[in-house]
Design an enzyme around this catalytic site. Structure first.
Site, PDB file in Angstrom:
ATOM      1  N   ASN A 157       0.850  -1.184   0.000  1.00  0.00           N
ATOM      2  CA  ASN A 157       0.000   0.000   0.000  1.00  0.00           C
ATOM      3  C   ASN A 157       0.895   1.247   0.000  1.00  0.00           C
ATOM      4  O   ASN A 157       1.711   1.427   0.901  1.00  0.00           O
ATOM      5  CB  ASN A 157      -0.881  -0.054   1.252  1.00  0.00           C
ATOM      6  CG  ASN A 157      -1.828   1.111   1.328  1.00  0.00           C
ATOM      7  OD1 ASN A 157      -1.441   2.248   1.121  1.00  0.00           O
ATOM      8  ND2 ASN A 157      -3.080   0.841   1.646  1.00  0.00           N
ATOM      9  N   HIS A 170       0.930   6.058   2.082  1.00  0.00           N
ATOM     10  CA  HIS A 170       1.685   6.964   2.949  1.00  0.00           C
ATOM     11  C   HIS A 170       2.845   7.654   2.261  1.00  0.00           C
ATOM     12  O   HIS A 170       3.433   8.578   2.823  1.00  0.00           O
ATOM     13  CB  HIS A 170       2.077   6.249   4.244  1.00  0.00           C
ATOM     14  CG  HIS A 170       0.853   5.884   5.025  1.00  0.00           C
ATOM     15  ND1 HIS A 170      -0.088   6.835   5.378  1.00  0.00           N
ATOM     16  CD2 HIS A 170       0.362   4.698   5.438  1.00  0.00           C
ATOM     17  CE1 HIS A 170      -1.093   6.239   5.996  1.00  0.00           C
ATOM     18  NE2 HIS A 170      -0.850   4.944   6.042  1.00  0.00           N
ATOM     19  N   HIS A 220      -5.555   3.549  -1.580  1.00  0.00           N
ATOM     20  CA  HIS A 220      -6.896   3.847  -1.063  1.00  0.00           C
ATOM     21  C   HIS A 220      -7.282   5.264  -1.474  1.00  0.00           C
ATOM     22  O   HIS A 220      -6.701   6.235  -0.994  1.00  0.00           O
ATOM     23  CB  HIS A 220      -6.866   3.709   0.468  1.00  0.00           C
ATOM     24  CG  HIS A 220      -8.208   3.858   1.128  1.00  0.00           C
ATOM     25  ND1 HIS A 220      -8.389   3.628   2.473  1.00  0.00           N
ATOM     26  CD2 HIS A 220      -9.430   4.195   0.636  1.00  0.00           C
ATOM     27  CE1 HIS A 220      -9.667   3.831   2.782  1.00  0.00           C
ATOM     28  NE2 HIS A 220     -10.312   4.188   1.690  1.00  0.00           N
ATOM     29  N   ARG A 239      -9.443   7.766  -0.726  1.00  0.00           N
ATOM     30  CA  ARG A 239     -10.421   8.117   0.313  1.00  0.00           C
ATOM     31  C   ARG A 239     -11.336   9.228  -0.170  1.00  0.00           C
ATOM     32  O   ARG A 239     -10.970  10.029  -1.031  1.00  0.00           O
ATOM     33  CB  ARG A 239      -9.695   8.563   1.591  1.00  0.00           C
ATOM     34  CG  ARG A 239      -8.921   7.438   2.273  1.00  0.00           C
ATOM     35  CD  ARG A 239      -8.398   7.904   3.618  1.00  0.00           C
ATOM     36  NE  ARG A 239      -9.454   7.894   4.606  1.00  0.00           N
ATOM     37  CZ  ARG A 239      -9.634   6.950   5.535  1.00  0.00           C
ATOM     38  NH1 ARG A 239      -8.785   5.944   5.620  1.00  0.00           N
ATOM     39  NH2 ARG A 239     -10.618   7.022   6.380  1.00  0.00           N
ATOM     40  N   ARG A 275      -7.312  12.548   1.291  1.00  0.00           N
ATOM     41  CA  ARG A 275      -6.266  13.052   2.185  1.00  0.00           C
ATOM     42  C   ARG A 275      -4.855  12.644   1.753  1.00  0.00           C
ATOM     43  O   ARG A 275      -3.893  13.290   2.112  1.00  0.00           O
ATOM     44  CB  ARG A 275      -6.524  12.626   3.614  1.00  0.00           C
ATOM     45  CG  ARG A 275      -6.344  11.148   3.858  1.00  0.00           C
ATOM     46  CD  ARG A 275      -6.414  10.805   5.327  1.00  0.00           C
ATOM     47  NE  ARG A 275      -7.762  10.923   5.854  1.00  0.00           N
ATOM     48  CZ  ARG A 275      -8.182  10.236   6.919  1.00  0.00           C
ATOM     49  NH1 ARG A 275      -7.365   9.431   7.550  1.00  0.00           N
ATOM     50  NH2 ARG A 275      -9.421  10.353   7.342  1.00  0.00           N
ATOM     51  N   GLU A 330      -8.385   0.345  -2.968  1.00  0.00           N
ATOM     52  CA  GLU A 330      -9.201   0.311  -1.750  1.00  0.00           C
ATOM     53  C   GLU A 330     -10.197   1.431  -1.843  1.00  0.00           C
ATOM     54  O   GLU A 330      -9.843   2.559  -2.193  1.00  0.00           O
ATOM     55  CB  GLU A 330      -8.310   0.571  -0.538  1.00  0.00           C
ATOM     56  CG  GLU A 330      -7.853  -0.655   0.164  1.00  0.00           C
ATOM     57  CD  GLU A 330      -7.090  -0.272   1.408  1.00  0.00           C
ATOM     58  OE1 GLU A 330      -7.568   0.575   2.178  1.00  0.00           O
ATOM     59  OE2 GLU A 330      -5.998  -0.804   1.569  1.00  0.00           O
ATOM     60  N   THR A 332      -8.287   2.885   8.487  1.00  0.00           N
ATOM     61  CA  THR A 332      -9.485   2.041   8.501  1.00  0.00           C
ATOM     62  C   THR A 332      -9.561   1.295   9.840  1.00  0.00           C
ATOM     63  O   THR A 332      -8.702   0.488  10.151  1.00  0.00           O
ATOM     64  CB  THR A 332      -9.427   1.029   7.333  1.00  0.00           C
ATOM     65  OG1 THR A 332      -8.958   1.714   6.180  1.00  0.00           O
ATOM     66  CG2 THR A 332     -10.792   0.447   7.056  1.00  0.00           C
ATOM     67  N   GLU A 375     -10.591  -9.800   2.529  1.00  0.00           N
ATOM     68  CA  GLU A 375      -9.335  -9.473   3.205  1.00  0.00           C
ATOM     69  C   GLU A 375      -9.640  -9.408   4.688  1.00  0.00           C
ATOM     70  O   GLU A 375     -10.505  -8.632   5.113  1.00  0.00           O
ATOM     71  CB  GLU A 375      -8.770  -8.134   2.713  1.00  0.00           C
ATOM     72  CG  GLU A 375      -7.473  -7.778   3.450  1.00  0.00           C
ATOM     73  CD  GLU A 375      -6.813  -6.495   2.951  1.00  0.00           C
ATOM     74  OE1 GLU A 375      -7.053  -6.094   1.792  1.00  0.00           O
ATOM     75  OE2 GLU A 375      -6.047  -5.907   3.730  1.00  0.00           O
ATOM     76  N   HIS A 416      -3.454  -5.125   7.616  1.00  0.00           N
ATOM     77  CA  HIS A 416      -3.639  -3.980   8.520  1.00  0.00           C
ATOM     78  C   HIS A 416      -2.769  -4.134   9.768  1.00  0.00           C
ATOM     79  O   HIS A 416      -2.905  -5.123  10.489  1.00  0.00           O
ATOM     80  CB  HIS A 416      -5.092  -3.766   8.945  1.00  0.00           C
ATOM     81  CG  HIS A 416      -5.359  -2.313   9.241  1.00  0.00           C
ATOM     82  ND1 HIS A 416      -4.973  -1.712  10.408  1.00  0.00           N
ATOM     83  CD2 HIS A 416      -5.884  -1.325   8.477  1.00  0.00           C
ATOM     84  CE1 HIS A 416      -5.290  -0.432  10.366  1.00  0.00           C
ATOM     85  NE2 HIS A 416      -5.836  -0.174   9.194  1.00  0.00           N
TER      86      HIS A 416
HETATM   87  N1  PXP Z   1      -5.594  -3.468   3.994  1.00  0.00           N
HETATM   88  C1  PXP Z   1      -6.593  -2.561   4.094  1.00  0.00           C
HETATM   89  C2  PXP Z   1      -7.945  -2.945   3.636  1.00  0.00           C
HETATM   90  C3  PXP Z   1      -6.356  -1.256   4.617  1.00  0.00           C
HETATM   91  O1  PXP Z   1      -7.357  -0.379   4.725  1.00  0.00           O
HETATM   92  C4  PXP Z   1      -5.043  -0.920   4.973  1.00  0.00           C
HETATM   93  C5  PXP Z   1      -4.741   0.472   5.435  1.00  0.00           C
HETATM   94  O2  PXP Z   1      -4.919   1.377   4.410  1.00  0.00           O
HETATM   95  C6  PXP Z   1      -4.030  -1.893   4.830  1.00  0.00           C
HETATM   96  C7  PXP Z   1      -4.345  -3.163   4.371  1.00  0.00           C
HETATM   97  C8  PXP Z   1      -2.626  -1.605   5.189  1.00  0.00           C
HETATM   98  O3  PXP Z   1      -2.518  -1.336   6.555  1.00  0.00           O
HETATM   99  P1  PXP Z   1      -1.141  -0.824   7.135  1.00  0.00           P
HETATM  100  O4  PXP Z   1      -0.870   0.517   6.505  1.00  0.00           O
HETATM  101  O5  PXP Z   1      -1.399  -0.737   8.602  1.00  0.00           O
HETATM  102  O6  PXP Z   1      -0.100  -1.830   6.766  1.00  0.00           O
END
Ligand code: PXP
Length: 239
Positions: free
Chosen positions: A7, A10, A43, A45, A49, A70, A101, A151, A191
């Site tokens: 992901n 960030h 994602h 959003r 953001r 996402e 999330t 997931e 997550h």
């Molecule tokens: N999977 C989903 C569905 C999420 O919403 C997120 C966070 O955006 C992640 C995985 C990744 O989580 P993390 O950034 O804590 O590794």
């Protein structure tokens, strides 16, 4: 051995700190793929953001593995997904004030809406996955909704404060994977996973892919993105 989806939200979070152009999540995605990532997650959003629409458009053109978008069930976001047609859409709950999330979708409570959005996206050839807590009733509802994949939310496992709590959360996920597989669903998880807690989870047979963001992007500050990805891949592969 699960695959690894990364992901890149960030990277965009850092960019948005100055509302400029760098660092670019699209370039980050390319580096992740070169390092061996199996898919790229972003994602979009509702409040935009971090990831913006143009990022998703560019990712759709440049990602060579699989783009996993996402997204919430919001109709404007669904319209974006239909237009961009990512390989996969992972439906997540979204609250404006949350930092990330916070929990899985309540598929039982929102069944009609989830089923409808799943159908719309599936008809466009998008693989739909539902982000849910590792609970039997939610998994069964996910199957009934027509989604091909789930997931499992690993936040409680990641946040467990004691060995007893950790064992309990691990068992919940292991059991949920079994139930999902039995129902013929592709089971992913993610997550809060990091360089300490991923290896144990990666040993659960039947998890197709782990989706990890924050820990890898954070680690990249110190060791570079390529190494951060490769080190996480090693943890996914270790027996
Ligand atoms: N999977 C989903 C569905 C999420 O919403 C997120 C966070 O955006 C992640 C995985 C990744 O989580 P993390 O950034 O804590 O590794």
């Amino acid at each position: 051995m699960p695959k690894l989806g990364i992901n890149v939200d960030h990277v965009a979070t850092v960019r948005q700190a100055r509302e400029g152009f760098t660092p670019d999540p699209v370039l980050a995605a390319k580096i992740c793929e070169e390092a061996g990532a199996h898919s790229i997650v972003a994602h979009l959003r509702e409040d935009r953001r971090h990831i913006h629409d143009r990022d998703i458009q560019k990712l759709k053109k440049t990602v060579k593995t699989r783009l996993n978008l996402e997204m919430s069930l919001n109709k404007d976001i669904v319209a974006v997904a239909i237009k961009i047609k990512p390989y996969q859409a992972t439906l997540v709950p979204e609250k404006r004030q949350e930092l990330t999330t916070e929990g899985g979708l309540d598929v039982i409570k929102n069944f009609t809406k989830i089923k409808r959005v799943t159908k719309i996206l599936s008809q466009k050839g998008i693989l739909v996955s539902l982000f849910i807590d590792p609970q039997k009733n939610q998994i069964i509802a996910a199957k009934r909704s027509g989604a091909k994949s789930i997931e499992l939310h690993t936040g409680c496992y990641a946040n467990a404060q004691t060995p007893v709590a950790l064992k309990k959360e691990f068992k919940k996920i292991k059991n949920a994977v079994k139930i999902g597989n039995k129902l013929g669903l592709v089971v992913n998880a993610g997550h809060g996973l990091n360089y300490k807690n991923t290896q144990t989870l990666a040993k659960i047979a039947g998890i197709a892919e782990l989706n990890i963001g924050h820990s890898i992007i954070s680690q990249a500050i110190f060791v570079g993105l390529k190494k951060a990805v490769k080190d996480m891949l090693k943890l996914c592969k270790q027996k």
